[in-house]
Write a protein that holds these residues in place. Sequence first.
Motif, PDB file in Angstrom:
ATOM      1  N   LEU A  12      -2.963   6.132  -1.769  1.00 18.07           N
ATOM      2  CA  LEU A  12      -3.918   6.530  -0.745  1.00 18.07           C
ATOM      3  C   LEU A  12      -3.470   7.817  -0.056  1.00 18.07           C
ATOM      4  CD1 LEU A  12      -4.094   2.958   0.715  1.00 18.07           C
ATOM      5  CD2 LEU A  12      -6.075   4.110  -0.274  1.00 18.07           C
ATOM      6  N   PRO A  13      -4.405   8.572   0.492  1.00 18.57           N
ATOM      7  CA  PRO A  13      -4.002   9.748   1.278  1.00 18.57           C
ATOM      8  C   PRO A  13      -3.246   9.319   2.531  1.00 18.57           C
ATOM      9  CG  PRO A  13      -6.349   9.830   0.696  1.00 18.57           C
ATOM     10  CD  PRO A  13      -5.868   8.456   0.367  1.00 18.57           C
ATOM     11  N   GLY A  14      -2.129   9.956   2.793  1.00 19.72           N
ATOM     12  CA  GLY A  14      -1.320   9.598   3.942  1.00 19.72           C
ATOM     13  C   GLY A  14      -1.514  10.499   5.136  1.00 19.72           C
ATOM     14  N   ASP A  15      -2.523  11.371   5.072  1.00 11.99           N
ATOM     15  CA  ASP A  15      -2.720  12.330   6.158  1.00 11.99           C
ATOM     16  C   ASP A  15      -3.831  11.931   7.116  1.00 11.99           C
ATOM     17  OD1 ASP A  15      -4.858  12.675   4.481  1.00 11.99           O
ATOM     18  OD2 ASP A  15      -4.624  14.850   4.240  1.00 11.99           O
ATOM     19  N   THR A  16      -4.290  10.681   7.044  1.00 10.41           N
ATOM     20  CA  THR A  16      -5.405  10.249   7.863  1.00 10.41           C
ATOM     21  C   THR A  16      -5.213   8.793   8.293  1.00 10.41           C
ATOM     22  OG1 THR A  16      -7.795   9.844   7.880  1.00 10.41           O
ATOM     23  CG2 THR A  16      -6.684   9.648   5.762  1.00 10.41           C
ATOM     24  N   SER A  17      -5.770   8.431   9.431  1.00  9.28           N
ATOM     25  CA  SER A  17      -5.737   7.045   9.895  1.00  9.28           C
ATOM     26  C   SER A  17      -6.930   6.250   9.392  1.00  9.28           C
ATOM     27  CB  SER A  17      -5.710   7.010  11.432  1.00  9.28           C
ATOM     28  OG  SER A  17      -6.895   7.604  11.964  1.00  9.28           O
ATOM     29  N   ARG A  18      -7.849   6.903   8.680  1.00  7.11           N
ATOM     30  CA  ARG A  18      -9.059   6.204   8.243  1.00  7.11           C
ATOM     31  C   ARG A  18      -8.758   5.094   7.245  1.00  7.11           C
ATOM     32  NH1 ARG A  18     -12.877  10.231   5.655  1.00  7.11           N
ATOM     33  NH2 ARG A  18     -10.904  11.145   4.974  1.00  7.11           N
ATOM     34  N   ASP A  19      -7.685   5.226   6.460  1.00  8.60           N
ATOM     35  CA  ASP A  19      -7.370   4.226   5.433  1.00  8.60           C
ATOM     36  C   ASP A  19      -6.188   3.348   5.826  1.00  8.60           C
ATOM     37  OD1 ASP A  19      -5.390   6.105   5.228  1.00  8.60           O
ATOM     38  OD2 ASP A  19      -5.773   6.639   3.144  1.00  8.60           O
ATOM     39  N   TYR A  20      -5.803   3.379   7.106  1.00  8.15           N
ATOM     40  CA  TYR A  20      -4.651   2.595   7.553  1.00  8.15           C
ATOM     41  C   TYR A  20      -5.033   1.764   8.775  1.00  8.15           C
ATOM     42  CZ  TYR A  20      -0.169   1.417   9.678  1.00  8.15           C
ATOM     43  OH  TYR A  20       0.877   0.734  10.241  1.00  8.15           O
ATOM     44  N   ALA A  21      -4.756   0.467   8.706  1.00  6.65           N
ATOM     45  CA  ALA A  21      -5.007  -0.432   9.835  1.00  6.65           C
ATOM     46  C   ALA A  21      -3.776  -1.304  10.017  1.00  6.65           C
ATOM     47  CB  ALA A  21      -6.238  -1.301   9.576  1.00  6.65           C
TER      48      ALA A  21
ATOM     49  N   ARG B  79       1.548  15.645   7.940  1.00  7.01           N
ATOM     50  CA  ARG B  79       0.244  15.825   8.559  1.00  7.01           C
ATOM     51  C   ARG B  79      -0.425  14.460   8.723  1.00  7.01           C
ATOM     52  NH1 ARG B  79      -3.082  19.950   9.448  1.00  7.01           N
ATOM     53  NH2 ARG B  79      -1.807  21.383   8.221  1.00  7.01           N
ATOM     54  N   TYR B  80      -0.973  14.217   9.910  1.00  2.98           N
ATOM     55  CA  TYR B  80      -1.660  12.956  10.184  1.00  2.98           C
ATOM     56  C   TYR B  80      -2.749  13.225  11.205  1.00  2.98           C
ATOM     57  CZ  TYR B  80      -2.146   7.866  10.703  1.00  2.98           C
ATOM     58  OH  TYR B  80      -2.616   6.579  10.700  1.00  2.98           O
ATOM     59  N   ASP B  81      -3.975  12.997  10.786  1.00  2.52           N
ATOM     60  CA  ASP B  81      -5.144  13.238  11.640  1.00  2.52           C
ATOM     61  C   ASP B  81      -5.118  14.643  12.252  1.00  2.52           C
ATOM     62  OD1 ASP B  81      -6.201  10.778  11.086  1.00  2.52           O
ATOM     63  OD2 ASP B  81      -5.555   9.835  12.951  1.00  2.52           O
ATOM     64  N   ARG B  82      -4.941  15.643  11.360  1.00  2.00           N
ATOM     65  CA  ARG B  82      -5.040  17.062  11.719  1.00  2.00           C
ATOM     66  C   ARG B  82      -3.931  17.531  12.655  1.00  2.00           C
ATOM     67  NH1 ARG B  82     -11.585  18.010  12.645  1.00  2.00           N
ATOM     68  NH2 ARG B  82     -12.236  17.166  10.619  1.00  2.00           N
ATOM     69  N   ALA B  83      -2.858  16.797  12.718  1.00  2.00           N
ATOM     70  CA  ALA B  83      -1.712  17.214  13.521  1.00  2.00           C
ATOM     71  C   ALA B  83      -0.441  16.917  12.734  1.00  2.00           C
ATOM     72  CB  ALA B  83      -1.701  16.494  14.866  1.00  2.00           C
ATOM     73  N   TRP B  84       0.642  17.574  13.123  1.00  2.00           N
ATOM     74  CA  TRP B  84       1.929  17.340  12.467  1.00  2.00           C
ATOM     75  C   TRP B  84       2.739  16.331  13.281  1.00  2.00           C
ATOM     76  CZ3 TRP B  84       2.649  18.871   7.688  1.00  2.00           C
ATOM     77  CH2 TRP B  84       1.919  19.950   7.206  1.00  2.00           C
TER      78      TRP B  84
ATOM     79  N   ASP C 131       0.855  -1.183   0.000  1.00  2.00           N
ATOM     80  CA  ASP C 131       0.000   0.000   0.000  1.00  2.00           C
ATOM     81  C   ASP C 131       0.889   1.230   0.000  1.00  2.00           C
ATOM     82  OD1 ASP C 131      -2.161  -1.742   0.217  1.00  2.00           O
ATOM     83  OD2 ASP C 131      -2.209  -1.587   2.407  1.00  2.00           O
ATOM     84  N   VAL C 132       0.576   2.188  -0.852  1.00  2.00           N
ATOM     85  CA  VAL C 132       1.374   3.404  -0.987  1.00  2.00           C
ATOM     86  C   VAL C 132       0.540   4.603  -0.541  1.00  2.00           C
ATOM     87  CG1 VAL C 132       2.678   4.865  -2.563  1.00  2.00           C
ATOM     88  CG2 VAL C 132       2.679   2.387  -2.886  1.00  2.00           C
ATOM     89  N   TYR C 133       1.110   5.410   0.325  1.00  2.00           N
ATOM     90  CA  TYR C 133       0.429   6.577   0.880  1.00  2.00           C
ATOM     91  C   TYR C 133       1.219   7.838   0.516  1.00  2.00           C
ATOM     92  CZ  TYR C 133      -2.015   3.183   3.846  1.00  2.00           C
ATOM     93  OH  TYR C 133      -2.764   2.140   4.304  1.00  2.00           O
ATOM     94  N   LYS C 134       0.524   8.826  -0.020  1.00  2.00           N
ATOM     95  CA  LYS C 134       1.190  10.096  -0.311  1.00  2.00           C
ATOM     96  C   LYS C 134       1.077  11.003   0.903  1.00  2.00           C
ATOM     97  CE  LYS C 134       1.865  13.735  -3.674  1.00  2.00           C
ATOM     98  NZ  LYS C 134       1.487  14.292  -4.992  1.00  2.00           N
ATOM     99  N   LEU C 135       2.221  11.470   1.380  1.00  2.00           N
ATOM    100  CA  LEU C 135       2.264  12.283   2.585  1.00  2.00           C
ATOM    101  C   LEU C 135       2.159  13.764   2.257  1.00  2.00           C
ATOM    102  CD1 LEU C 135       5.219  10.511   4.450  1.00  2.00           C
ATOM    103  CD2 LEU C 135       2.772  10.015   4.614  1.00  2.00           C
ATOM    104  N   THR C 136       1.666  14.523   3.191  1.00  2.00           N
ATOM    105  CA  THR C 136       1.681  15.979   3.124  1.00  2.00           C
ATOM    106  C   THR C 136       2.739  16.464   4.103  1.00  2.00           C
ATOM    107  OG1 THR C 136      -0.674  16.072   2.606  1.00  2.00           O
ATOM    108  CG2 THR C 136       0.341  18.083   3.458  1.00  2.00           C
ATOM    109  N   LEU C 137       3.825  17.034   3.559  1.00  2.00           N
ATOM    110  CA  LEU C 137       4.939  17.463   4.394  1.00  2.00           C
ATOM    111  C   LEU C 137       4.824  18.944   4.739  1.00  2.00           C
ATOM    112  CD1 LEU C 137       7.982  15.704   2.667  1.00  2.00           C
ATOM    113  CD2 LEU C 137       6.523  14.846   4.505  1.00  2.00           C
TER     114      LEU C 137
END
Length: 705
Positions: free
Chosen positions: A420-429, A301-306, A287-293
């Motif tokens: 996948l978006p890498g800025d959220t935990s919704r798509d990562y388990a 950015r991950y779940d509205r925090a850095w 699984d590949v996630y694009k991060l917002t740096l």
Amino acid sequence: MLRRLPFALIALAVLIAIGLVVWEPLLAERVTPPPAHRYDSVIARDGFGVPHIFGRTDPDVAYGIGYAHAEDDFATLQQVLAMTRGRLGAITGSDGAKTDYVLHLLGARATVAREYDRQPVDVRLLLDGYASGLNRYAERHPDEVLLAKLFPVNGRDVAVGFVARSPFFYGLDGVLGALAGNTPMAAENAGPRPDAPDVTPVGPDGAENGSNAFVVAPKRSADGWTRLVSNAHQPWRGGVAWYELVVHSGTGWNFAGATFPGAPYPLLGHNERLGWTNTVDRPDLLDVYKLTLNAARDAYRYDRAWRPLERHRVWLPVRLWGPFVLPVPKTVARAVQGPVVANDAGAFAVRYGGADQMRMVEQYYRLTRARSYAEWDRAMAIQGVPGTNFLYADATGRIAHVYNAAFPNRKPGFDYAHVLPGDTSRDYAPGTVPWTMVPKHVNPRTGFLINANNTPFQAAGTGSELDPKDWSPLLGIETDTTNRGTRALELMGADASISQADLERIKYDTAVSKRSWAGRWFADAAAAVGDRAAKRVLGRWDWNFDGHGPADALAALVLREGNKWHYQRKPRTDPGEALATSAAYLRKHFGRLDPPLGEVLRLRQGKIDLPLDGGPDVLRAMPLWDEAPDGRLAVKHGDSFVMFMAWDRAGRVHSRSIQPFGASTTRPASPHYTDQARLFAAHRTKPVLFRPADLRGHVERVYRP
């Protein structure tokens, strides 16, 4: 005076003077050797040089395995060990440094440092015994040591080899190569990109990660025996080339099979009661996630925090000349999803199946010691081996196929085949799906199982296949077919009473099925507009690479062109262009379009130069070759270690085996450098002397390492 010195030496002296180049041993970290122990091992070499290793305990046997393998291929073993230390670049230069970078990127040594002391004591003793055998050989043969301070090695170094190499058997190299090579990872294509630059040579060749396996239950066999054929396709030389051995421990550990350089036990083969083999599977475990740096590129950015990126500076030694290396600094980074690779399109985190654990070391060991299917299944349930098919048979007549994979936990509602978006935990388990969810096929009604790197939904023939609807699409089970798989099902399905001779004919079959992808490819090549002379020759082809037809060589080259896109899941190329390219090669090097296949396809090692049959994606697999200066195609990958295993009606095991060259593939002075080559080329095998009593009259030498 300076004018008389080569420019390279002047440049080297300048670089040394300003501190950019250093003496390689200065970079080496001295490793603590395993605890001192007196190992009780005996090695008996049979007439083909295959080592039979005896020990009072299992660690004694592991010690003998390390020593025996070093006798036959110490150079390759050292490259594997250098890789585990992040020092391969100090031996092989820039190519090795790429591998060293991946070792750091995946955190393989950090994983072992964290997990090693949690392993069972018997596993750690086994690893230390193997490392001690390698150290003993290096101590006795210092002139063969390639890298200062590489020895001593310890059990942790051995474990790192497993952690670093395992993910590359199911395609991690493709994704890392795409990212490192700036190949666009657009939302519509996050899958492996085998056309990207190579980033690591520690796994199998991504161009043809193949293998065949065949299993026959008593009810389908002509004599009521249970049969298993191991036909794992690996490179014929190097770090993932098979090495045959037989082991016997006073604790009851008896096993015959093959291993890779750096492994302290056989990885496939048989004991008295059961056996298995492996073929590469290619489920979607990536699984590949694009991060917002952030602006400083040190947090994401991950779940509205850095969150800060985990960043580490590493030094990659790149060999320049002799003991002098150029230390190249690199930074490796990790996010919550996994290692991070940045390119012109952004920063991407890669989550891969089986990451950050070393349970595969214990799992393989427990498999070799299993005495029943229940014990073997418990070992498989460890779920340490992240990916590869297992095909199994035992003395009771049970047969099985496990589509083994460390399937990542995934959440419904997300398309994991895309970036996948890498800025959220919704798509990562985190974590791996339980063992009960892994596809298994046990005792099918047809009485046989096959795999040739094809989908697990084509394994047992009509009326006995698994139903794809029973499995979640989130698992990412492959749907690929191969000519080998299609042809094997045709041959096995058409034979209601499969004898040993029948099974040998199937294993060495050289035909292309007209119902396979290859059949369609050849039909399109024949219909393409283009080289009329080549089309006439191809029109005479009998759909078989047995070496008897005038078009076999041309057809083999055409099929190789097709397999470059088909097996690698790339866009289909033009069949007319493939035919023209193949024809041009034969005209250039042979002056004709119809040279005999055996004149073109060769087995070459030392003074041995033999004709071969077979070709790409046929059961007699010869998929990869080097183009020699004389135009001959010197095969380097395909049918490698072949083992026929059988349990008779009384449950007694019988086996035969063969390799392309011999037991000692890197020592030309050895009598076992090429002593199996003629047998291999002629479809013949040699007996496996599994029981100690079988060795009587066949021992070349016996000694204590």
